[in-house]
Design a protein around this motif. Structure first.
Motif, PDB file in Angstrom:
ATOM      1  N   GLN A   1      13.931  82.596 -41.352  1.00  0.00           N
ATOM      2  CA  GLN A   1      14.285  81.190 -41.260  1.00  0.00           C
ATOM      3  C   GLN A   1      13.455  80.392 -42.268  1.00  0.00           C
ATOM      4  O   GLN A   1      12.247  80.534 -42.339  1.00  0.00           O
ATOM      5  N   VAL A   2      14.139  79.547 -43.022  1.00  0.00           N
ATOM      6  CA  VAL A   2      13.452  78.744 -44.012  1.00  0.00           C
ATOM      7  C   VAL A   2      12.709  77.615 -43.323  1.00  0.00           C
ATOM      8  O   VAL A   2      13.232  76.978 -42.403  1.00  0.00           O
ATOM      9  N   GLN A   3      11.513  77.362 -43.785  1.00  0.00           N
ATOM     10  CA  GLN A   3      10.721  76.270 -43.237  1.00  0.00           C
ATOM     11  C   GLN A   3      10.146  75.423 -44.369  1.00  0.00           C
ATOM     12  O   GLN A   3       9.849  75.937 -45.452  1.00  0.00           O
ATOM     13  N   LEU A   4       9.991  74.138 -44.077  1.00  0.00           N
ATOM     14  CA  LEU A   4       9.314  73.226 -44.982  1.00  0.00           C
ATOM     15  C   LEU A   4       7.994  72.821 -44.342  1.00  0.00           C
ATOM     16  O   LEU A   4       7.963  72.480 -43.156  1.00  0.00           O
ATOM     17  N   ALA A   5       6.949  72.844 -45.122  1.00  0.00           N
ATOM     18  CA  ALA A   5       5.631  72.498 -44.595  1.00  0.00           C
ATOM     19  C   ALA A   5       4.995  71.441 -45.482  1.00  0.00           C
ATOM     20  O   ALA A   5       4.734  71.685 -46.668  1.00  0.00           O
ATOM     21  N   GLU A   6       4.733  70.271 -44.878  1.00  0.00           N
ATOM     22  CA  GLU A   6       4.065  69.189 -45.600  1.00  0.00           C
ATOM     23  C   GLU A   6       2.555  69.320 -45.465  1.00  0.00           C
ATOM     24  O   GLU A   6       2.047  69.853 -44.476  1.00  0.00           O
ATOM     25  N   SER A   7       1.862  68.800 -46.454  1.00  0.00           N
ATOM     26  CA  SER A   7       0.405  68.760 -46.414  1.00  0.00           C
ATOM     27  C   SER A   7      -0.077  67.599 -47.271  1.00  0.00           C
ATOM     28  O   SER A   7       0.696  67.023 -48.035  1.00  0.00           O
TER      29      SER A   7
END
Length: 122
Positions: A1-7
């Protein structure tokens, strides 16, 4: 599953600069329109900026266009949001999103990150 992670969020002083990052775990990142949205306390989520898959064109909300810069590095599956001269009204949770349109509404964005909190002290 593709995920987006902000930082890159956190507590900053008014007048400082800040750069947020959003990295996709996998997928054809270079084919996605990438957007940034934000939700301030007590307000609805609002559009901030969007960039085309090639990185050659961007759109900004009128309220931020003089201080915010969106960019991307397709080799690193990452989109950035640089915020210059932050203001207390920039306090919000910032979300990145991937979609199929060069859009300024949440419609057309099918993948969202969890968000990163930006708090600006005066």
């Amino acid at each position: 599953q593709v995920q987006l992670a902000e930082s890159g969020g956190g507590l900053v002083q008014a007048g400082e600069s800040l750069t947020l990052s959003c990295t996709a775990s996998r997928g054809t990142f270079s084919s996605w329109y990438m957007g940034w949205f934000r939700r301030a306390p007590g307000k609805e989520r609002e559009f901030v900026a969007v960039i085309r898959p090639s990185g050659g064109s961007m759109r900004y909300a009128d309220s931020v266009k003089d201080r915010f810069t969106i960019s991307r590095d397709n080799a690193k599956n990452t989109v950035f949001l640089q915020i210059d001269t932050v203001k207390p009204e920039d306090t919000a949770v910032y979300y990145c999103a991937a979609g199929t349109e060069f859009g300024t509404t949440t419609r057309g964005y099918t993948l969202w990150g969890q968000g990163t909190q930006v708090t600006v002290s005066s």
